[in-house]
Design a protein around this motif. Structure first.
Motif, PDB file in Angstrom:
ATOM      1  N   ILE A  46       0.838  -1.197   0.000  1.00  0.00           N
ATOM      2  CA  ILE A  46       0.000   0.000   0.000  1.00  0.00           C
ATOM      3  C   ILE A  46       0.877   1.253   0.000  1.00  0.00           C
ATOM      4  O   ILE A  46       2.091   1.183   0.105  1.00  0.00           O
ATOM      5  CB  ILE A  46      -0.928   0.020   1.232  1.00  0.00           C
ATOM      6  N   GLY A  47       0.218   2.402  -0.128  1.00  0.00           N
ATOM      7  CA  GLY A  47       0.933   3.668   0.017  1.00  0.00           C
ATOM      8  C   GLY A  47       0.998   4.514  -1.226  1.00  0.00           C
ATOM      9  O   GLY A  47       1.334   5.703  -1.143  1.00  0.00           O
ATOM     10  N   GLY A  48       0.721   3.934  -2.405  1.00  0.00           N
ATOM     11  CA  GLY A  48       0.740   4.728  -3.626  1.00  0.00           C
ATOM     12  C   GLY A  48       2.098   5.364  -3.881  1.00  0.00           C
ATOM     13  O   GLY A  48       3.133   4.692  -3.823  1.00  0.00           O
ATOM     14  N   VAL A  49       2.114   6.674  -4.147  1.00  0.00           N
ATOM     15  CA  VAL A  49       3.360   7.365  -4.480  1.00  0.00           C
ATOM     16  C   VAL A  49       4.349   7.328  -3.319  1.00  0.00           C
ATOM     17  O   VAL A  49       5.567   7.425  -3.538  1.00  0.00           O
ATOM     18  CB  VAL A  49       3.090   8.826  -4.897  1.00  0.00           C
ATOM     19  N   GLU A  85       9.911   7.734   4.745  1.00  0.00           N
ATOM     20  CA  GLU A  85       9.750   6.491   5.509  1.00  0.00           C
ATOM     21  C   GLU A  85       8.760   6.678   6.660  1.00  0.00           C
ATOM     22  O   GLU A  85       7.953   5.788   6.944  1.00  0.00           O
ATOM     23  CB  GLU A  85      11.105   6.030   6.037  1.00  0.00           C
ATOM     24  N   GLN A  86       8.816   7.825   7.309  1.00  0.00           N
ATOM     25  CA  GLN A  86       7.877   8.101   8.405  1.00  0.00           C
ATOM     26  C   GLN A  86       6.444   8.206   7.878  1.00  0.00           C
ATOM     27  O   GLN A  86       5.505   7.713   8.518  1.00  0.00           O
ATOM     28  CB  GLN A  86       8.282   9.386   9.118  1.00  0.00           C
ATOM     29  N   VAL A  87       6.284   8.840   6.722  1.00  0.00           N
ATOM     30  CA  VAL A  87       4.943   8.965   6.138  1.00  0.00           C
ATOM     31  C   VAL A  87       4.391   7.598   5.775  1.00  0.00           C
ATOM     32  O   VAL A  87       3.231   7.278   6.068  1.00  0.00           O
ATOM     33  CB  VAL A  87       4.970   9.883   4.893  1.00  0.00           C
ATOM     34  N   LEU A  88       5.207   6.766   5.138  1.00  0.00           N
ATOM     35  CA  LEU A  88       4.738   5.439   4.726  1.00  0.00           C
ATOM     36  C   LEU A  88       4.382   4.581   5.942  1.00  0.00           C
ATOM     37  O   LEU A  88       3.375   3.863   5.926  1.00  0.00           O
ATOM     38  CB  LEU A  88       5.803   4.749   3.874  1.00  0.00           C
ATOM     39  N   GLU A  89       5.179   4.654   7.004  1.00  0.00           N
ATOM     40  CA  GLU A  89       4.862   3.900   8.218  1.00  0.00           C
ATOM     41  C   GLU A  89       3.552   4.388   8.833  1.00  0.00           C
ATOM     42  O   GLU A  89       2.761   3.593   9.360  1.00  0.00           O
ATOM     43  CB  GLU A  89       6.008   4.026   9.226  1.00  0.00           C
ATOM     44  N   TYR A  90       3.316   5.679   8.781  1.00  0.00           N
ATOM     45  CA  TYR A  90       2.071   6.250   9.292  1.00  0.00           C
ATOM     46  C   TYR A  90       0.871   5.735   8.495  1.00  0.00           C
ATOM     47  O   TYR A  90      -0.166   5.360   9.065  1.00  0.00           O
ATOM     48  CB  TYR A  90       2.164   7.775   9.214  1.00  0.00           C
ATOM     49  N   ILE A  91       1.013   5.695   7.180  1.00  0.00           N
ATOM     50  CA  ILE A  91      -0.060   5.190   6.319  1.00  0.00           C
ATOM     51  C   ILE A  91      -0.330   3.708   6.607  1.00  0.00           C
ATOM     52  O   ILE A  91      -1.492   3.271   6.704  1.00  0.00           O
ATOM     53  CB  ILE A  91       0.304   5.398   4.837  1.00  0.00           C
ATOM     54  N   LYS A  92       0.724   2.939   6.763  1.00  0.00           N
ATOM     55  CA  LYS A  92       0.559   1.506   7.058  1.00  0.00           C
ATOM     56  C   LYS A  92      -0.117   1.300   8.419  1.00  0.00           C
ATOM     57  O   LYS A  92      -0.975   0.415   8.564  1.00  0.00           O
ATOM     58  CB  LYS A  92       1.918   0.815   7.031  1.00  0.00           C
TER      59      LYS A  92
END
Length: 527
Positions: A46-49, A85-92
């Motif tokens: 997940i996460g798109g861009v 990396e912080q944004v992607l972890e937040y989305i996950k």
């Protein structure tokens, strides 16, 4: 080709295409309304861009404006502008918290969607969207064709659905690369040519290995271009300077200035902006207050000219700052951008045209080409074409390409039934704007309100088009939600849903405090 039966308890069959931020938001809010949607995601995660970014990527806006209204950033993220990396972890973490992952079918690429009616009758001439103005039709269905992304030779599967939500995004999959005359394009170049999409898809160590000790030229001047150029210049230094070629100069602002700008976006600021369908009193109020907005824009321009060596490097834009933010073209200045220019590791080159030659690029017909080993196009994506291509019907394809009017509430096309498009609307506060439209769409799917007639929706989007062109001029994009109209857009969404658009407790706060996702946290639970 196999037709799949739908294994779910809910009678209505809803599919979401894409598991980026917009797909996750749509799924979460639709689940809360009692539906059991299925999410098709072409990638394995997940996460798109945010799942494919360059090493130096970070948020361009304060995290307070880029957060889920009901899921705060963890205390461990103390930065105002978190990295990729912080944004992607937040989305996950959001997807796990709301149990969205079981709804997603990964490595399932949707290649085509087709609207079908009994007996393949001609498309009817409706006064109401879908014939009723409600989300579901008693007869029409969507056939969604799905291909295994890992095995193109596998037979495709077709799912029959009552409603489709497209969350395929604008900034992926279909790069925009300029056309060149014969024997003047990449085919004559001895070096390597790629798009910023390909560069971002590389692992950080692979990207570093590609450009290290190479002469790299970047084409473009939006976010990806300046970020990659700064990253390459930082890696290679003055021994192998990076060249940045661009046609138009834009205002690029430091990150602390972005935070200040968002703090100033309140209802009082909104009184300075013309709005679609405004009455005489609002028009008069805007006329009286709009000089304040013009003064703000000129003060910003003066500040940037003083703080940045724009005149020294001929980098003063020809357009105003107000026009740029009205066109959703707000780019954050990398911290050491002009330091790299000053030391000679980054070379700025304004050009109206260029062609490839054997050893590099010929700019504006100059005699001496720019010698280069790698050319990276940071020239954006073909968002409209990507959206058009997913439809099988030429009629629906024309609906996307033959009009530049925005969508109704930025997610409904008046002529395409039983379908919504989320994540297409462009905004500096993308998560914020998309979440509001996800709440609106879930409320609509739950049967809480009915859409206006097709004629009324088309008249509404024409008013929006006229309003946005007033500020953006030739830079107008139908997908843009100006930050200046963010609160006004949210007001319309709240009114459609039957909720109070005034979210603050006190009058002064209502006028002068900025609006952020927290203000709409309990929106869908109000009675």
């Amino acid at each position: 080709m196999n037709f799949r039966s739908w294994d779910q308890k809910m009678e209505k069959k809803i599919a979401i295409i894409g598991a980026g931020i917009s797909g996750l938001l749509a799924c979460k809010h639709i689940l809360e309304k009692g539906f059991s949607p299925i999410v098709f995601e072409a990638r394995s995660g997940i996460g798109g861009v945010w799942s494919q970014t360059i090493e130096s990527t970070k948020l361009q806006i304060p995290k307070k404006m880029y957060q889920f209204s009901d899921f705060a950033w963890p205390p461990s993220v103390t930065e105002t502008f978190p990295d990729d990396e912080q944004v992607l972890e937040y989305i996950k973490a959001y997807a796990v918290h709301f149990n969205i992952l079981p709804r997603i079918r990964f490595n399932c690429k949707v290649t085509c969607i087709d609207y079908v009616k009994p007996g393949n009758e001609d498309f009817p001439s409706w006064d109401l969207w879908g014939g009723t103005g409600w989300p579901f039709s008693p007869t029409g269905r969507w056939n969604v064709t799905v291909q295994d992304a890992r095995d193109p030779t596998a037979p495709v599967e077709v799912y029959q659905l009552d409603f489709v939500i497209l969350c395929i995004g604008k900034y992926s999959d279909l790069p925009n690369i300029p056309d060149f005359p014969l024997n003047s394009g990449p085919e004559v170049f001895n070096g390597k040519v790629l798009h910023s999409m390909d560069y971002a898809a590389m692992a950080n160590d692979c990207a570093a290995e590609l450009v290290t000790n190479k002469r790299v030229t970047i084409i473009g001047f939006q976010k990806s271009a300046v970020d990659i150029a700064t990253e390459v210049a930082d890696r290679n230094g003055v021994d192998h300077p990076c060249t940045l070629i661009f046609r138009t100069v834009h205002w690029i602002v430091p990150d602390y200035f972005i935070a200040l700008t968002f703090k100033s976006l309140n209802r009082f600021t909104g009184l300075m902006v013309h709005k679609p369908g405004q009455g005489f009193f609002i028009w008069l109020l805007v006329i009286l207050l709009s000089p304040l907005l013009w003064i703000f824009s000129k003060l910003v321009e003066a500040y940037l000219k003083r703080k940045q060596p724009l005149k020294k490097y001929n980098m003063v834009p020809e357009h105003g700052f107000l026009k740029q933010i009205s066109s959703c073209m707000l780019t954050v200045l990398p911290a050491n951008f002009y330091d790299k220019v000053e030391e000679g590791s980054l070379v700025l080159k304004k050009s109206q045209s260029f062609n490839f030659c054997k050893n590099g690029l010929v700019v504006d017909s100059e005699e001496t080409p720019i010698a280069t080993d790698i050319v990276i196009f940071a020239t954006g994506y073909k968002g409209d074409e990507k959206l058009k291509n997913i439809f099988k019907s030429s009629c629906f394809q024309k609906c996307i390409t033959e009009s530049l009017a925005p969508f109704y509430r930025e997610c409904i096309h008046p002529q395409i039934p039983q379908l919504a498009i989320l994540g297409y609307a462009d905004s500096p506060a993308f998560l914020y704007t998309t979440e509001m439209r996800s709440k609106w769409l879930a409320h609509f799917l739950a049967g809480k309100f009915k859409l206006p007639t097709i004629g009324e929706m088309e008249a509404d989007v024409k008013k929006w088009e006229k309003c946005m062109k007033y500020y953006a001029n030739e830079s107008y994009k139908r997908s843009c939600i100006s930050v200046l109209l963010q609160i006004y857009c949210n007001d319309q969404i709240c009114k459609d849903m039957g909720f109070n658009p005034r979210r603050k407790k006190w009058l002064l706060a209502e006028l002068f405090a900025p609006y952020c996702p927290d203000d709409y946290k309990y929106l869908c639970w109000e009675m």
